[in-house]
Write an enzyme that holds these catalytic residues in place. Sequence first.
Site, short mmCIF file in Angstrom:
data_model
loop_
_atom_site.label_atom_id
_atom_site.label_comp_id
_atom_site.label_asym_id
_atom_site.label_seq_id
_atom_site.Cartn_x
_atom_site.Cartn_y
_atom_site.Cartn_z
N GLY A 1 3.95 2.60 14.13
CA GLY A 1 4.90 1.31 14.38
C GLY A 1 4.56 0.53 15.67
CE LYS B 1 -1.88 2.63 3.41
NZ LYS B 1 -1.75 3.96 2.79
CD GLU C 1 10.21 11.77 12.38
OE1 GLU C 1 9.26 10.96 12.78
OE2 GLU C 1 11.14 11.29 11.60
N GLY D 1 7.10 4.39 8.31
CA GLY D 1 6.51 5.52 8.83
C GLY D 1 6.63 5.80 10.21
CB SER D 2 4.60 8.01 12.68
OG SER D 2 3.43 7.21 13.06
CB THR D 3 8.14 6.33 16.57
OG1 THR D 3 9.12 6.22 15.84
CG2 THR D 3 7.95 5.51 17.70
CD GLU D 4 1.97 6.72 19.12
OE1 GLU D 4 3.15 7.18 19.75
OE2 GLU D 4 1.43 5.54 19.72
CB CYS E 1 12.48 8.47 8.79
SG CYS E 1 13.27 7.51 7.49
#
Lengths: 290, 490
Positions: free
Chosen positions: B251, B194, B399, B246-249, B302
């Site tokens: 993840g 995606k 970030e 993508g973002s740590t959140e 990133c």
Amino acid sequence: MAGSKSRMPVAKTYKIYIGGKFPRTESGRYFTIDGGDGSVIANICRGSRKDFRNAVVAARKAFPGWSGTSAYLRGQILYRIAEMLEGRAEQFVAELVLQGVSKRRARKEVDVSIDRLIYYAGWSDKYQQIFSAVNPVSSPHFNFSMLEPTGVVSVLAPDDSGLLGFVSNIAPVIVGGNTTVVLASEQRPLCAVSFAEVLHASDVPAGVVNVLTGYREELTGQFASHMDVNAVVYCDAEADDAADIQVRAADNLKRVVDRVGTDWSSENAQNPYRIKDTQEIKTTWHPIGS
Amino acid sequence: MSTESSKLAFDDGWQYAPAPESTDHVSIDDQYGLFIGNEFVEPESGRYFDTINPATEEQLASIADASEADVDRAVRAARKAYSDAWSKLKAAERGKYIFRIARILQERAREFSVIESLDGGKPIRDSRDIDIPLAAAHFFYYAGWADKLAYAFPGRNPVALGVAGQVIPWNFPLLMAAWKIAPALACGNTVVLKPAETTPLTAMKLAEVIRDADLPPGVVNIVTGAGDTGAAIVNHPDIDKIAFTGSTEVGRIIQRAIAGSGKKYTLELGGKAANIIFADAAIDQAVEGIVNGIFFNQGHVCCAGSRLFVQESVADEVIAKLKDRMETLIVGDPLDKNTDIGAINSARQLETIESYLKVGREEGAEMHQSSCDVPDTGYWCRPTIFTGVSQSNRIVQEEIFGPVLAIQTFRTLEEGLDKVNNTPYGLSGGVWTDKGAKIFRMTRKIRAGVVWANTFNKFDPTSPFGGYKESGVGREGGLHGLDAYLKLEA
């Protein structure tokens, strides 16, 4: 038993091992290992979450020194642990027997544990060469990737293998320069505590290995969720709820290492990929020029 | 050294004539379906969303919104392709398909570059010289691994996992697709990918390439949509591996979501990388590196060098030079070959960046921005630096993912190192010094997966990339990137 002898034997107090010291659990709690016939073998510290936090602090403090130790020295220290264990083999056999393991199997467990330490001692200055790479990038840079220890690793040692399971898990973790907090087998904790004494006599710096005893059910969550632990290793499918561990580990993106189903006495239980499981790969770039 | 005397007179006389890349050779369909089984198919819901050009706010195409049912259809196609075709193919033949993708991408490089810049807002120079060539190089690199995997894992037998579900971000759309698809295919897996909802176009063009390369239907499936589509991939029971950038959140959410499922995963997450400049560094070279480190790709990187630590004795000089250099950066039309900084990827991202600019000022930091003009329409952010910040400031800890640099100073190496490592992230870092021994001391001690010394933001398919700590799990690229797509049997 003591009555028939001319002197009273001195029973050992089994304590936990944090930062190179043998304190009792701060909680003051205990649980009992019995001999199956109603006799008490030992009162074991029922470690608390606070003990675990203290142990993580000790492990974090020890990390810069231990990870900066030369591979050669780490190898020699692991070898030294094996030497110490060999010298105390009878004690460990006796403890395993006390905890219900047959004499023959206990002897084998101790022998394999010693050999496992020798095995990983020998890897200390070799795994880096197996797993590193110089990368042929297209631009004018020198580029290489090598392993570095992940950091502080929490280990939920297997419940059924009090010594060998314990040794097989900590050896690959510490030979790679990590420091660790280990939860000993709940049903057979004696050897882990005695093994801490072996570590203590083997030039392993304080805090590199910290050993807790206690209830798995009470402590697993903390082993998986603590925000200053970089990786968690678990071994038992039943005692350790894999899904719960992974959910908790996500709080700080801990590496989750699954050792379920390992036959600890088998040759397959030892390989350098087990060292790599708690290593990070660092890639370094530098320009090539004038 | 006087900063006055070393200042270059950029501000008078030097004007660049517009040099826009032409778009007449590019064809973008009005509408794109989902790419499943080598065909573009309608989404089950019939719903489409717009992808727009962030530099003009004009619509480029409408894109299918994949539902859970659509994802399931793609996974079934991937499973079937894995069982019936891809796993039965000789490894060398598998490799040849991947080589073919690389070659077609090279042939169509100019078209891909233009579309990447149109859809994502990045300067054409970056799309043309970095994104697209690197994407092709990734396919070429991993193609060669297909029949050599056993050599990468001494003493083990590497076997494919099955179906890989992959979710990628909007900052390097085609390149991230290549990072994900190439190793997955080389290792013998099939893929459901995606792309990000703001940058789906080059993924749809890649779908054309895959179809034209005649890959067995279902080996690569590309489904478009937003977070719900990604969640449908992550949660699908017949996917064996999740790869996410993508973002740590997000993840964290993924690691929780797949807990207990047995899915293998790699997560390439956020960062707050530091560059550290020692007094003995080649200062002009370092300033160029810092500028590239934070302003490359509008700071949507990133591993961007979003923190800077300057040794106190050269701080005034470095900051003055940075301000001068920042003033010369050309912000504007992504298709113009002179452009240094293009459009911010989306209105939403611009809002995030602007909220951080506000936070930075409210926390007491001093903000400096380039005085450059920016276009009236589209999403733009002037290059920005903050001085007078402290370790606890949010613009130092969080970030931002934009062209915003936070500058601090240090005196001793130890102090600098402590500050550099004082972050939950650990993706990358940069060291600037002319002392070799100091370079190695620093590169060893920085807790990050990629460390650049006297350079920054360099990438190569042979070079593993990925984070320590909360910047992710696993590596992508190079020999070490193979591990993510294989099961190692004894």
